[in-house]
Design a protein around this motif. Structure first.
Motif, PDB file in Angstrom:
ATOM      1  N   LEU A 102       0.798  -1.136   0.000  1.00 22.42           N
ATOM      2  CA  LEU A 102       0.027  -0.052   0.087  1.00 22.42           C
ATOM      3  C   LEU A 102       0.811   1.165  -0.029  1.00 22.42           C
ATOM      4  O   LEU A 102       0.487   2.291  -0.540  1.00 22.42           O
ATOM      5  CB  LEU A 102      -0.907  -0.079   1.248  1.00 22.42           C
ATOM      6  N   HIS A 103       2.098   1.249   0.788  1.00 18.13           N
ATOM      7  CA  HIS A 103       2.936   2.319   0.763  1.00 18.13           C
ATOM      8  C   HIS A 103       3.585   2.498  -0.742  1.00 18.13           C
ATOM      9  O   HIS A 103       3.529   3.644  -1.129  1.00 18.13           O
ATOM     10  CB  HIS A 103       3.979   2.125   1.718  1.00 18.13           C
ATOM     11  N   ALA A 104       3.922   1.501  -1.401  1.00 12.14           N
ATOM     12  CA  ALA A 104       4.501   1.320  -2.746  1.00 12.14           C
ATOM     13  C   ALA A 104       3.389   2.107  -3.750  1.00 12.14           C
ATOM     14  O   ALA A 104       3.906   3.037  -4.387  1.00 12.14           O
ATOM     15  CB  ALA A 104       4.882   0.080  -3.150  1.00 12.14           C
ATOM     16  N   LYS A 105       2.320   1.776  -3.294  1.00 12.09           N
ATOM     17  CA  LYS A 105       1.310   2.296  -4.334  1.00 12.09           C
ATOM     18  C   LYS A 105       1.300   3.674  -4.178  1.00 12.09           C
ATOM     19  O   LYS A 105       1.081   4.526  -5.106  1.00 12.09           O
ATOM     20  CB  LYS A 105      -0.271   1.627  -3.848  1.00 12.09           C
ATOM     21  N   GLU A 126       8.329   7.802 -13.834  1.00 13.63           N
ATOM     22  CA  GLU A 126       7.564   6.862 -14.618  1.00 13.63           C
ATOM     23  C   GLU A 126       8.282   5.446 -14.399  1.00 13.63           C
ATOM     24  O   GLU A 126       9.128   5.074 -14.483  1.00 13.63           O
ATOM     25  CB  GLU A 126       7.661   7.125 -16.371  1.00 13.63           C
ATOM     26  N   PRO A 127       7.240   4.434 -13.879  1.00 14.17           N
ATOM     27  CA  PRO A 127       7.634   3.189 -13.623  1.00 14.17           C
ATOM     28  C   PRO A 127       7.860   2.458 -14.962  1.00 14.17           C
ATOM     29  O   PRO A 127       7.345   2.653 -16.097  1.00 14.17           O
ATOM     30  CB  PRO A 127       6.436   2.360 -13.028  1.00 14.17           C
ATOM     31  N   VAL A 128       9.308   1.669 -14.887  1.00 10.95           N
ATOM     32  CA  VAL A 128       9.535   1.039 -16.230  1.00 10.95           C
ATOM     33  C   VAL A 128       9.699  -0.315 -16.068  1.00 10.95           C
ATOM     34  O   VAL A 128       9.700  -1.083 -17.022  1.00 10.95           O
ATOM     35  CB  VAL A 128      11.050   1.696 -16.593  1.00 10.95           C
ATOM     36  N   GLU A 129       9.887  -0.805 -14.784  1.00 12.04           N
ATOM     37  CA  GLU A 129      10.343  -2.333 -14.679  1.00 12.04           C
ATOM     38  C   GLU A 129       9.838  -2.797 -13.185  1.00 12.04           C
ATOM     39  O   GLU A 129      10.093  -2.029 -12.046  1.00 12.04           O
ATOM     40  CB  GLU A 129      11.882  -2.501 -15.007  1.00 12.04           C
ATOM     41  N   SER A 181      -1.748  -3.650  -8.715  1.00 14.38           N
ATOM     42  CA  SER A 181      -2.344  -2.616  -7.707  1.00 14.38           C
ATOM     43  C   SER A 181      -1.740  -1.561  -7.660  1.00 14.38           C
ATOM     44  O   SER A 181      -2.079  -0.631  -7.410  1.00 14.38           O
ATOM     45  CB  SER A 181      -2.513  -3.185  -6.557  1.00 14.38           C
ATOM     46  N   VAL A 182      -0.221  -1.526  -7.805  1.00 12.86           N
ATOM     47  CA  VAL A 182       0.789  -0.539  -7.656  1.00 12.86           C
ATOM     48  C   VAL A 182       0.858   0.265  -9.002  1.00 12.86           C
ATOM     49  O   VAL A 182       0.938   1.317  -8.964  1.00 12.86           O
ATOM     50  CB  VAL A 182       2.111  -1.053  -7.188  1.00 12.86           C
ATOM     51  N   VAL A 183       1.109  -0.488  -9.928  1.00 10.49           N
ATOM     52  CA  VAL A 183       1.554   0.073 -11.286  1.00 10.49           C
ATOM     53  C   VAL A 183       0.481   0.244 -12.172  1.00 10.49           C
ATOM     54  O   VAL A 183       0.313   1.437 -12.852  1.00 10.49           O
ATOM     55  CB  VAL A 183       2.645  -0.895 -12.219  1.00 10.49           C
ATOM     56  N   GLY A 184      -0.673  -0.539 -12.177  1.00 12.98           N
ATOM     57  CA  GLY A 184      -1.603  -0.191 -13.264  1.00 12.98           C
ATOM     58  C   GLY A 184      -2.539  -1.410 -13.594  1.00 12.98           C
ATOM     59  O   GLY A 184      -1.538  -2.636 -13.496  1.00 12.98           O
ATOM     60  N   GLU A 185      -3.681  -1.621 -13.453  1.00 14.90           N
ATOM     61  CA  GLU A 185      -4.612  -2.849 -13.571  1.00 14.90           C
ATOM     62  C   GLU A 185      -4.539  -3.574 -14.843  1.00 14.90           C
ATOM     63  O   GLU A 185      -4.806  -4.876 -15.101  1.00 14.90           O
ATOM     64  CB  GLU A 185      -5.981  -2.665 -13.146  1.00 14.90           C
ATOM     65  N   PRO A 206      -1.007   4.296 -15.615  1.00 17.35           N
ATOM     66  CA  PRO A 206      -1.415   5.617 -15.827  1.00 17.35           C
ATOM     67  C   PRO A 206      -0.311   6.487 -15.426  1.00 17.35           C
ATOM     68  O   PRO A 206      -0.440   7.713 -15.615  1.00 17.35           O
ATOM     69  CB  PRO A 206      -2.613   5.733 -14.894  1.00 17.35           C
ATOM     70  N   PHE A 207       0.649   5.993 -14.910  1.00 19.74           N
ATOM     71  CA  PHE A 207       1.876   6.717 -14.347  1.00 19.74           C
ATOM     72  C   PHE A 207       3.299   6.733 -15.534  1.00 19.74           C
ATOM     73  O   PHE A 207       4.062   7.177 -15.015  1.00 19.74           O
ATOM     74  CB  PHE A 207       2.457   6.379 -13.083  1.00 19.74           C
ATOM     75  N   ALA A 208       2.813   5.881 -16.468  1.00 20.08           N
ATOM     76  CA  ALA A 208       3.828   5.824 -17.674  1.00 20.08           C
ATOM     77  C   ALA A 208       3.505   6.040 -19.049  1.00 20.08           C
ATOM     78  O   ALA A 208       2.189   5.491 -19.278  1.00 20.08           O
ATOM     79  CB  ALA A 208       4.517   4.557 -17.240  1.00 20.08           C
ATOM     80  N   LYS A 209       4.435   6.581 -20.042  1.00 24.41           N
ATOM     81  CA  LYS A 209       3.922   6.466 -21.404  1.00 24.41           C
ATOM     82  C   LYS A 209       4.104   5.181 -21.938  1.00 24.41           C
ATOM     83  O   LYS A 209       3.547   4.837 -22.883  1.00 24.41           O
ATOM     84  CB  LYS A 209       4.727   7.668 -22.148  1.00 24.41           C
ATOM     85  N   LYS A 210       5.057   4.349 -21.489  1.00 23.74           N
ATOM     86  CA  LYS A 210       5.374   3.203 -22.193  1.00 23.74           C
ATOM     87  C   LYS A 210       4.926   1.995 -21.473  1.00 23.74           C
ATOM     88  O   LYS A 210       4.727   2.312 -20.175  1.00 23.74           O
ATOM     89  CB  LYS A 210       6.904   3.035 -22.680  1.00 23.74           C
TER      90      LYS A 210
END
Length: 379
Positions: free
Chosen positions: A132-135, A145-148, A189-193, A254-258
């Motif tokens: 939940l904190h990482a989210k 932007e998350p990449v990996e 849950s953290v990066v995108g569903e 939703p937090f990254a273009k790629k």
């Protein structure tokens, strides 16, 4: 709603008892429990003060007329019970896997949609405090932007755990059903569903397990490992499901273009040399969480260019159920959201049969093991 929601539990083991506690904590009334073995069933019903106990699921639905059913048996026993509950008009809370195949899982999801009943799917380790904190951190832009994402775990499970449902695909066994369901839920849950693409490889490196009578609780199965594994009278059951897997996925965020790349590497029988962990890498930083399900602690790499341990924020701590066991706490968190939703109260979105169906279809694809390119002819 003034009247308490009525809950009927299917399953008398660790999960069944845990679900009952979770729903009681959420303000619902557990009116009945169904199990396979009468002696165990009656003992659990008496211990937990559950007024109705039966070995007949259909009869229990008629007698208890529950608002919610909670499915806490191995996955191979889910399909018929869930189908009957949906036809009865019950909301359904199911442990993972939803069923033993993507086809039947998709069928149940569509049935629930048509009947307009609410569903919850207990891929619930997404509710670990550090997850939940990482989210929060990813959503705030802390890593750019998350990449990996990298999820690495080796469990070193005892090879001689007594033969049971976990060894058989048709009974809901396998490490994909019982580990990957949690891991993909954590990462999405953290990066995108939205999962865009997936590939994977599985391996059964167990082969067989001793057949032992009297194992009723998944948590205590290690206590039944035979003392003499060379006893000629000992019978053995054959495993037909994976004990290790490697999966690669691409996720829309939703937090990254790629698309974000995600690696899931799990060895059920292999020992770990270093910590099991989950890492979220971004364009400006990274989050490292120790533990296979994000048990913690959590470390952050940012402008300081060093790993810094971060405490769990107070708002997350205050919102978590005051329960010691990770599995049990996560059930409590999910049951609370489910009850709130059914009761018309504000709630946090939670995994449903939509995710349960999708995950099972992904598992079917991964188990095909058809992602290999033969290069043996190259010189």
């Amino acid at each position: 709603m003034d009247a308490k929601l009525k809950v009927l539990i299917l399953g008398t083991g660790f999960a069944g008892q845990g679900h009952a506690d979770a729903f009681r904590s959420a303000g619902a009334e557990v009116v009945g429990i169904v199990g396979r073995t009468p002696s165990v069933l009656n003992d659990v019903a008496e211990k937990m003060a559950i007024p109705y106990a039966s070995t007949d699921w259909q009869a229990a639905l008629q007698a208890c007329r529950p608002d919610i059913v909670s499915i806490a048996t191995p996955g191979g026993a889910h399909y018929d019970a869930i189908k009957q509950a949906i036809e009865f008009g019950c909301h359904v809370f199911s442990d993972k896997p939803l069923t033993d195949s993507g086809e039947t899982s998709a069928e149940l999801y569509q049935m629930a949609m048509q009947k307009k009943v609410k569903t919850a799917f207990a891929a619930s380790f997404r509710y670990m405090a550090h997850i939940l904190h990482a989210k929060q951190l990813v959503a705030s832009g802390a890593i750019g932007e998350p990449v990996e994402v990298e999820c690495i775990s080796h469990f070193n499970l005892e090879r001689d755990i007594p033969f049971g449902w976990s060894h058989r695909k048709e009974e809901g066994g396998g490490r994909l059903n019982n580990n990957f369901t949690h891991m993909i839920s954590i990462v999405t849950s953290v990066v995108g569903e939205k999962i865009l693409s997936i590939m994977g490889e599985v391996r059964d490196d167990l082969g067989r397990a001793p057949i032992v009578e009297g194992v009723h609780n998944f948590k205590t199965r290690r206590d039944f490992i035979p003392k003499d594994l060379n006893d000629p009278a000992l019978k053995w059951g054959e495993s037909n499901v994976e004990w290790s897997y490697t999966v690669l996925a691409q996720l829309e965020s939703p937090f990254a273009k790629k698309p974000v790349s995600a690696l899931f590497k799990h060895g059920g029988l292999t020992p770990n040399f270093d910590d099991n962990h989950i890492v979220f890498h971004g364009t400006k930083g990274a989050i490292y969480i120790k533990g296979h399900y994000g048990m913690g602690p959590l470390f952050y790499w940012g402008d300081s260019k060093t790993w810094e341990e971060l405490p769990i924020p107070k708002d997350i701590v205050d919102d978590l159920p005051d329960i010691s066991g990770d599995t049990e706490r996560n059930w409590h968190y999910l049951a609370r959201q489910f009850v709130k939703d059914i009761s018309g109260e504000p709630y946090t979105p939670y995994p449903s049969f939509k995710e349960g169906s999708q995950y099972q279809q992904l598992i079917d694809l991964i188990r095909n093991n058809n992602n290999w390119t033969d290069v043996s002819h190259l010189q």
